[in-house]
Design a protein around this motif. Structure first.
Motif, mmCIF file in Angstrom:
data_model
loop_
_atom_site.group_PDB
_atom_site.id
_atom_site.type_symbol
_atom_site.label_atom_id
_atom_site.label_comp_id
_atom_site.label_asym_id
_atom_site.label_seq_id
_atom_site.Cartn_x
_atom_site.Cartn_y
_atom_site.Cartn_z
ATOM 1 N N ALA B 208 84.017 18.816 67.585
ATOM 2 C CA ALA B 208 84.690 17.596 68.023
ATOM 3 C C ALA B 208 83.768 16.382 67.885
ATOM 4 O O ALA B 208 84.188 15.307 67.457
ATOM 5 N N PHE B 215 90.051 14.610 69.515
ATOM 6 C CA PHE B 215 90.306 15.861 70.248
ATOM 7 C C PHE B 215 90.752 15.528 71.659
ATOM 8 O O PHE B 215 90.102 14.746 72.354
ATOM 9 N N TYR B 217 92.300 17.614 75.326
ATOM 10 C CA TYR B 217 92.611 18.899 75.952
ATOM 11 C C TYR B 217 93.667 18.670 77.008
ATOM 12 O O TYR B 217 93.624 17.705 77.753
ATOM 13 N N VAL B 226 94.985 22.220 72.813
ATOM 14 C CA VAL B 226 94.038 21.329 72.155
ATOM 15 C C VAL B 226 94.848 20.488 71.184
ATOM 16 O O VAL B 226 95.515 21.026 70.289
ATOM 17 N N LEU B 228 94.856 17.730 68.345
ATOM 18 C CA LEU B 228 94.021 17.059 67.350
ATOM 19 C C LEU B 228 94.885 15.992 66.700
ATOM 20 O O LEU B 228 96.012 16.276 66.280
ATOM 21 N N THR B 241 89.987 20.411 60.055
ATOM 22 C CA THR B 241 89.429 20.481 61.406
ATOM 23 C C THR B 241 90.227 21.463 62.263
ATOM 24 O O THR B 241 89.659 22.241 63.031
ATOM 25 N N ALA B 245 88.716 24.666 64.191
ATOM 26 C CA ALA B 245 88.867 24.828 65.642
ATOM 27 C C ALA B 245 89.584 26.136 65.957
ATOM 28 O O ALA B 245 89.189 26.885 66.854
#
Lengths: 416, 416
Positions: B208, B215, B217, B226, B228, B241, B245
């Motif tokens: 991240a 990012f 949460y 999560v 993105l 990415t 992840a």
């Protein structure tokens, strides 16, 4: 006197991008609104703002000046997104202070997990100068409370579990001390199942029109709440009116007060030392779930069968193949056979059986989506009825279980 | 370029005393916030006001001027409490017009129930002059949309079923036409079960930190999301990415996107032509309920047993009395015997069994509240594990079912 003139006014500020983006439905507004209302506050605004200093500060100034109490929730975490305290300090020009005791609590919480808190957590111990700390029994971020220019501000963390604990353990009592004149209207709640809103209105509109008591209706699927309220000086009239409304709405008032229908059914079973079995096809365990949601349900919930397939109905409950073939899985005959089988294959005294087409597909011309057969009864006899619900799958399932529970309640009250 | 500069700004105004008093949790803010965000709007405020002309008018003026789009929801009913249209007309000095076509629709809806609408319903056909009517497929109150001083206002009825239908059938498309430049950030969602927030952060914080992708949460019990996101021009980096992840978080990422864990499990079962049996003690039907919530679940949900009592475990599933006596109802031995019995007493290929102490009471020193034994497996073998959850009854039950489903998913993926 206008009763509202004696109500202190409250505003609620919710902080969080996730709320504005619809990523999680807000639960804090309803919780705090309900609590403050029941304490006698008039809640006039709930405002949700993004995680940004400017937005939080701007709405804080606004709501703070126009309300006796402002409750701010969210944005007290340790990350860079958590800006509430900083924004409030800026909005009201109050310096922040490091609160050593709160920091020590954070250190302890981490220590109990064998860790030390990262530096970023230090900001959770920063509190506006002079504010009273409200300890957090459920997490690291403390809440706090302070008075500014004659108005009060309470700030709480966002997670419901944490702010509800802080509210219950300290904030509620502090608000009672600060606003001792809060003057809640007296309220009676009638909870109704099995009537439409207009049927409810038709039955009690004359009573409502002639009464000084305020009547409100709340449709909270699948039930309807009639809320009666009056100034404390009119409590006797309120009780009398509630009694009359209750009589006019029978047998659909399943309780007065806060209990839900599953809780009321559980209470009746418990009082009469009866055990229940849930036999479910289309509701797929929802009935058992709603009953076992209740702490202590093992005293009266015996067992449940989710007989989703025809095989299951035959093999688990002994529903005769001939009944399934002749009348189909969704039929009054099958519902009664499911109930009978459920009672025979359990130690329960009473039970309900539900079989139907919840949707969205699976309907036929004869038995369209929403057709549900519901049987209730005991070891001696059962009663069955077919319903035609017209909601979506979720609501069809929910109203099916409520119908079964409501009929089970009436069955027990009238025949056991 | 600041990506946010290309976002049209939106505000949402919710009308209703019941929301401020916490009588019903709001669902409209999250719905509309989510929809507008996914269309590329930046939702900057959600404000809830009472059913009063002054409050509605005052906030309408405020939000209207500071946003490209204001969506107002609630207060379009036929009763004296429903003041939204009147308040908007006052706030913006726009006369109201009687919209004959909408009135005819109201008359038709009543006619289909064999009735004629009462006079009070006429006010639901009053619309600000020049506004475009948004027909309501689910109720009597139409929505409407208009432009005023260069900003847009959409007004919708309060019931979620109605405003969601109006949004889906007309408003959404109209907004796409009006705001064609709306430029949604691209988003990827990883849905994670079985890790704590800090475990998630530890695994991906380096990724991240080094990435241009945003990012975030989201802890939505019992899972963690999560999120993105990136500007559309960075879509390739975003995918790369997300892939990285995902790999770092395995085997806890149960899906990417919108599906819930029960839906994902259902899909796996369906693809592999497997049927599942749910055997539940402390979760009391919640597992069966979550699976049968899903439309079409009859293709892969076979049956369920809610064996709440020891008698039920013995009699329904044939769990040996000796196991119950020697190890107790909450034991790995009993969980395995329940799973075995459930598979033997069904036609399912795989299953899960849950037995535990959900709380708030019923715990012992050896097996405190939150102790839950969960078995998953097929007809040949099963795997069992004991968990110690420390939430309340509701959350202990929910996380127990999710744990069972997550382990069942891994079981099927690795061994079938």
């Amino acid at each position: 006197m206008q009763p509202s003139s004696s109500f202190p006014r409250a505003g609620i500020l919710l902080v969080g991008n996730e709320l504005l983006r619809g990523e999680i439905p807000d639960r804090n507004g309803a919780f705090m609104g309900g609590e403050l209302t029941s304490m006698g506050f008039q809640v006039e605004r709930i405002v949700t703002v993004p995680d940004g200093i400017e937005a939080i500060a701007c709405v804080t100034r606004d709501l703070h000046l126009s309300h006796d109490l402002l409750v701010v929730m969210g944005g007290l975490g340790p990350t860079g997104d958590d800006l509430t305290t900083e924004a409030i300090a800026q909005a009201l020009s109050i310096p922040l202070e490091f609160h050593e005791e709160s920091w020590q609590r954070i250190v302890m919480i981490y220590a109990s997990r064998g860790r030390t808190p990262p530096e970023v957590n230090r900001k959770q111990a920063l509190i506006p100068q002079g504010a009273e700390v409200l300890p957090n029994p459920q997490g690291t971020a403390p809440g706090y409370l302070f008075q500014h220019e004659g108005h009060w501000i309470a700030v709480l963390p966002g997670p419901p579990r944490e702010n509800q604990a802080i509210f219950g353990e300290s904030l509620k009592n502090r608000l009672r001390e600060i606003f001792p004149t809060a003057f809640p209207r007296r309220q009676r709640i009638l909870r109704i199942f099995g009537l439409t809103e207009s049927q409810v209105a038709e039955r009690i509109e004359e009573l409502a029109r002639k009464s000084s008591v305020e009547f409100r209706y709340l449709f909270r699927f699948p039930e309807i709440l009639v809320l009666l309220s009056a100034h404390p000086s009119e409590e006797k009239v309120l009780d009398e009116t509630a009694r009359k409304a209750h009589a006019l709405l029978e047998p659909h008032v399943y309780t007065e007060g806060e209990k839900t229908l599953p809780e009321v059914v559980g209470l009746i079973l418990k009082e009469r030392h009866l055990k229940v079995v849930a036999v479910e096809s289309c509701t797929g365990g929802l009935g058992a779930k709603l009953l076992t949601d209740i702490p202590g349900s093992s005293a009266w919930f015996e067992r449940g069968f989710v007989v989703y397939t025809n095989d299951a109905k035959e093999e688990v409950l002994g529903v005769p193949k001939e009944i399934l073939q002749e009348f189909g899985a969704v039929s009054e005959e099958t519902a009664l056979a499911m109930l009978k089988g459920g009672l025979e294959h359990s130690r329960a005294d009473v039970g309900f059986a539900i079989t139907g087409v919840a949707g969205p597909t699976g309907g036929t011309r004869e038995k369209p989506v929403g057709t549900v057969c519901i049987a209730v009864g005991d070891r001696k006899r059962g009663k069955v009825k077919t319903y035609h619900f017209s909601w979506d799958r979720e609501y069809n399932r929910l109203i099916s279980v409520w119908t079964a529970l409501h009929r089970l309640r009436l069955w027990i009250l009238s025949s056991m």
